[in-house]
Design a protein around this motif. Structure first.
Motif, PDB file in Angstrom:
ATOM      1  N   LYS A  19     -15.730 124.698 -41.175  1.00 32.58           N
ATOM      2  CA  LYS A  19     -15.692 125.312 -39.603  1.00 32.58           C
ATOM      3  C   LYS A  19     -15.489 124.941 -38.465  1.00 32.58           C
ATOM      4  O   LYS A  19     -14.565 125.408 -37.672  1.00 32.58           O
ATOM      5  CB  LYS A  19     -18.036 124.703 -39.660  1.00 32.58           C
ATOM      6  N   ASN A  20     -14.869 123.702 -38.334  1.00 34.52           N
ATOM      7  CA  ASN A  20     -13.719 123.307 -37.450  1.00 34.52           C
ATOM      8  C   ASN A  20     -12.461 122.931 -38.370  1.00 34.52           C
ATOM      9  O   ASN A  20     -12.860 122.181 -38.926  1.00 34.52           O
ATOM     10  CB  ASN A  20     -14.500 121.753 -36.765  1.00 34.52           C
ATOM     11  N   ILE A  21     -11.486 123.834 -38.438  1.00 33.11           N
ATOM     12  CA  ILE A  21      -9.733 123.599 -38.633  1.00 33.11           C
ATOM     13  C   ILE A  21      -9.167 122.841 -37.816  1.00 33.11           C
ATOM     14  O   ILE A  21      -8.404 123.774 -37.179  1.00 33.11           O
ATOM     15  CB  ILE A  21      -9.721 124.589 -39.720  1.00 33.11           C
ATOM     16  N   LEU A  22      -7.953 122.730 -39.023  1.00 33.78           N
ATOM     17  CA  LEU A  22      -7.004 122.398 -38.220  1.00 33.78           C
ATOM     18  C   LEU A  22      -5.110 122.511 -38.639  1.00 33.78           C
ATOM     19  O   LEU A  22      -5.655 122.474 -39.700  1.00 33.78           O
ATOM     20  CB  LEU A  22      -6.598 120.641 -37.758  1.00 33.78           C
ATOM     21  N   GLU A  23      -5.084 122.749 -38.146  1.00 32.13           N
ATOM     22  CA  GLU A  23      -3.767 123.659 -38.843  1.00 32.13           C
ATOM     23  C   GLU A  23      -2.192 122.933 -38.387  1.00 32.13           C
ATOM     24  O   GLU A  23      -1.856 122.988 -36.538  1.00 32.13           O
ATOM     25  CB  GLU A  23      -3.135 125.219 -38.860  1.00 32.13           C
ATOM     26  N   ILE A  24      -1.239 122.457 -38.751  1.00 32.60           N
ATOM     27  CA  ILE A  24      -0.575 121.458 -38.237  1.00 32.60           C
ATOM     28  C   ILE A  24       1.233 122.684 -38.659  1.00 32.60           C
ATOM     29  O   ILE A  24       1.101 122.879 -40.207  1.00 32.60           O
ATOM     30  CB  ILE A  24      -0.142 120.391 -38.537  1.00 32.60           C
ATOM     31  N   GLY A  25       1.496 123.549 -37.694  1.00 35.78           N
ATOM     32  CA  GLY A  25       2.560 124.201 -37.785  1.00 35.78           C
ATOM     33  C   GLY A  25       1.975 125.734 -38.289  1.00 35.78           C
ATOM     34  O   GLY A  25       1.842 126.303 -39.289  1.00 35.78           O
ATOM     35  N   THR A  26       2.219 126.336 -37.454  1.00 35.37           N
ATOM     36  CA  THR A  26       1.178 127.828 -37.405  1.00 35.37           C
ATOM     37  C   THR A  26       2.309 129.036 -37.764  1.00 35.37           C
ATOM     38  O   THR A  26       1.771 130.390 -38.492  1.00 35.37           O
ATOM     39  CB  THR A  26       1.303 128.119 -35.819  1.00 35.37           C
ATOM     40  N   ALA A  27       3.865 128.815 -37.034  1.00 34.74           N
ATOM     41  CA  ALA A  27       4.553 129.957 -37.376  1.00 34.74           C
ATOM     42  C   ALA A  27       4.400 131.231 -37.040  1.00 34.74           C
ATOM     43  O   ALA A  27       3.307 131.516 -36.165  1.00 34.74           O
ATOM     44  CB  ALA A  27       4.968 130.430 -38.967  1.00 34.74           C
ATOM     45  N   ILE A  28       3.749 132.397 -37.245  1.00 36.24           N
ATOM     46  CA  ILE A  28       3.824 134.002 -36.955  1.00 36.24           C
ATOM     47  C   ILE A  28       2.071 133.855 -36.849  1.00 36.24           C
ATOM     48  O   ILE A  28       1.356 135.398 -36.626  1.00 36.24           O
ATOM     49  CB  ILE A  28       4.688 134.330 -37.402  1.00 36.24           C
ATOM     50  N   GLY A  29       1.183 133.070 -38.006  1.00 36.07           N
ATOM     51  CA  GLY A  29      -0.058 133.060 -38.001  1.00 36.07           C
ATOM     52  C   GLY A  29      -0.518 133.444 -39.350  1.00 36.07           C
ATOM     53  O   GLY A  29      -1.905 133.953 -38.943  1.00 36.07           O
ATOM     54  N   TYR A  30       0.233 133.375 -39.881  1.00 34.37           N
ATOM     55  CA  TYR A  30      -0.478 134.007 -41.522  1.00 34.37           C
ATOM     56  C   TYR A  30      -1.479 133.140 -41.921  1.00 34.37           C
ATOM     57  O   TYR A  30      -2.400 133.691 -42.250  1.00 34.37           O
ATOM     58  CB  TYR A  30       0.920 134.292 -42.000  1.00 34.37           C
ATOM     59  N   SER A  31      -1.037 131.764 -42.409  1.00 34.33           N
ATOM     60  CA  SER A  31      -2.164 130.680 -42.690  1.00 34.33           C
ATOM     61  C   SER A  31      -3.143 131.061 -41.403  1.00 34.33           C
ATOM     62  O   SER A  31      -4.271 130.812 -42.024  1.00 34.33           O
ATOM     63  CB  SER A  31      -1.756 129.964 -43.022  1.00 34.33           C
ATOM     64  N   GLY A  32      -2.918 130.638 -40.449  1.00 33.65           N
ATOM     65  CA  GLY A  32      -3.822 130.841 -39.280  1.00 33.65           C
ATOM     66  C   GLY A  32      -5.501 132.540 -39.499  1.00 33.65           C
ATOM     67  O   GLY A  32      -6.000 131.270 -39.236  1.00 33.65           O
ATOM     68  N   THR A  33      -4.101 132.859 -39.587  1.00 34.45           N
ATOM     69  CA  THR A  33      -5.272 134.000 -39.754  1.00 34.45           C
ATOM     70  C   THR A  33      -6.891 133.641 -40.828  1.00 34.45           C
ATOM     71  O   THR A  33      -7.450 134.365 -40.747  1.00 34.45           O
ATOM     72  CB  THR A  33      -4.611 135.446 -39.769  1.00 34.45           C
ATOM     73  N   ILE A  34      -6.101 133.774 -41.986  1.00 32.53           N
ATOM     74  CA  ILE A  34      -6.714 133.201 -43.633  1.00 32.53           C
ATOM     75  C   ILE A  34      -7.773 132.377 -43.339  1.00 32.53           C
ATOM     76  O   ILE A  34      -9.183 132.512 -43.030  1.00 32.53           O
ATOM     77  CB  ILE A  34      -5.783 132.313 -44.387  1.00 32.53           C
ATOM     78  N   MET A  35      -7.151 130.777 -41.716  1.00 34.67           N
ATOM     79  CA  MET A  35      -8.722 130.395 -42.221  1.00 34.67           C
ATOM     80  C   MET A  35      -9.342 130.496 -41.283  1.00 34.67           C
ATOM     81  O   MET A  35     -10.532 130.455 -40.585  1.00 34.67           O
ATOM     82  CB  MET A  35      -8.077 128.765 -41.869  1.00 34.67           C
ATOM     83  N   GLY A  36      -8.889 130.927 -39.964  1.00 34.39           N
ATOM     84  CA  GLY A  36      -9.287 131.277 -38.230  1.00 34.39           C
ATOM     85  C   GLY A  36     -10.955 132.483 -39.272  1.00 34.39           C
ATOM     86  O   GLY A  36     -11.392 132.179 -37.793  1.00 34.39           O
ATOM     87  N   ARG A  37     -10.080 133.472 -40.122  1.00 38.98           N
ATOM     88  CA  ARG A  37     -11.387 134.490 -40.337  1.00 38.98           C
ATOM     89  C   ARG A  37     -12.385 133.653 -40.893  1.00 38.98           C
ATOM     90  O   ARG A  37     -13.697 133.768 -40.332  1.00 38.98           O
ATOM     91  CB  ARG A  37     -10.600 135.394 -41.084  1.00 38.98           C
ATOM     92  N   VAL A  38     -12.104 132.872 -41.373  1.00 42.80           N
ATOM     93  CA  VAL A  38     -13.601 131.571 -42.226  1.00 42.80           C
ATOM     94  C   VAL A  38     -14.059 130.972 -41.117  1.00 42.80           C
ATOM     95  O   VAL A  38     -15.222 131.145 -41.437  1.00 42.80           O
ATOM     96  CB  VAL A  38     -13.074 130.606 -43.138  1.00 42.80           C
ATOM     97  N   ALA A  39     -13.776 130.679 -40.521  1.00 44.28           N
ATOM     98  CA  ALA A  39     -13.825 129.501 -39.205  1.00 44.28           C
ATOM     99  C   ALA A  39     -15.242 130.330 -38.258  1.00 44.28           C
ATOM    100  O   ALA A  39     -15.992 130.325 -37.916  1.00 44.28           O
ATOM    101  CB  ALA A  39     -12.731 128.926 -38.095  1.00 44.28           C
ATOM    102  N   LYS A  40     -14.581 131.121 -38.270  1.00 41.74           N
ATOM    103  CA  LYS A  40     -14.920 132.470 -37.018  1.00 41.74           C
ATOM    104  C   LYS A  40     -16.396 132.888 -37.975  1.00 41.74           C
ATOM    105  O   LYS A  40     -17.111 133.018 -37.134  1.00 41.74           O
ATOM    106  CB  LYS A  40     -14.517 133.919 -37.163  1.00 41.74           C
TER     107      LYS A  40
END
Length: 213
Positions: A56-77
């Motif tokens: 539910k609450n995820i931290l990412e160190i190293g966003t770049a263009i948001g590729y992995s962040g989108t994958i994880m962000g969708r789950v968190a949402k």
């Protein structure tokens, strides 16, 4: 053995049939502009892991263009949570914000522009999943500071920990310090944490903050 691992990775990638338009768009952009993102097989594993544990609450160190962040962000949402992500490069940061908006995640993302070494120290919350994919020379610092913010039984996912295979094969002399630091980091994780090292993608390290009752 190394050739067998490479063949296995290539076989796995050949079986992944991505249909998500935004993910495909980011993959094409990364390839064209030489932006480092997680490999396809690592992306699949990352998605499987965060979905399986309902993080539910995820931290990412190293966003770049948001590729992995989108994958994880969708789950968190989907779980009613959010992704906090840190990026040091302003151009990449802005590109990530655009991609998060396309994904409909702008209200579930706390995107921070800054140096992860400093920004992680400022966070005063707990995370049940932490993804590290930034400057390899600072992995020990990223880990130690983020581990303090890891929830009980939470997981830290460290990508590219084998650094292009340079930890176990000949490497350019300019990478001597990074290779030494990563080798020391892996030894430290094995000695002091609940750690497993997986040899796919560019090497994945997993640490669980295991709490026994």
């Amino acid at each position: 053995m190394l050739d067998e691992l490479k063949d296995a990775n290539e076989y796995i990638v050949s079986k992944i049939k991505e249909t998500d338009t935004l993910i495909l768009e980011m993959e094409a952009f990364a390839l064209e502009h030489n932006v480092p993102i997680v490999t396809k097989e690592v992306a699949e594993y990352l998605k499987f892991l965060v979905e399986s544990h309902n993080f539910k609450n995820i931290l990412e160190i190293g966003t770049a263009i948001g590729y992995s962040g989108t994958i994880m962000g969708r789950v968190a949402k989907a779980n009613g949570g959010k992704l906090t992500t840190i990026e040091i490069d302003e151009i990449r940061y802005q590109q990530a914000l655009e991609n998060f908006k396309k994904a409909g995640l702008e209200n579930n993302i706390n995107a921070i522009l800054g140096d992860g070494v400093e920004e992680v120290k400022k966070l005063d919350e707990k995370f049940d999943f932490i993804f590290i994919d930034a400057s390899k020379g600072h992995y020990m610092e990223f880990f130690n500071d983020s581990f303090e913010r890891l929830s009980d039984n939470g997981i830290i996912f460290i990508d590219n920990i084998m650094f292009r295979g340079y930890l176990y094969k000949e490497y350019p002399k300019r990478f001597k310090t990074i290779v030494r630091r990563l080798n020391e980091f892996i030894d430290y994780l094995y000695a002091h944490h609940n750690f497993v090292l997986l040899p796919f993608g560019d090497g994945i390290g997993l640490v669980r903050n295991k709490i026994t009752k």
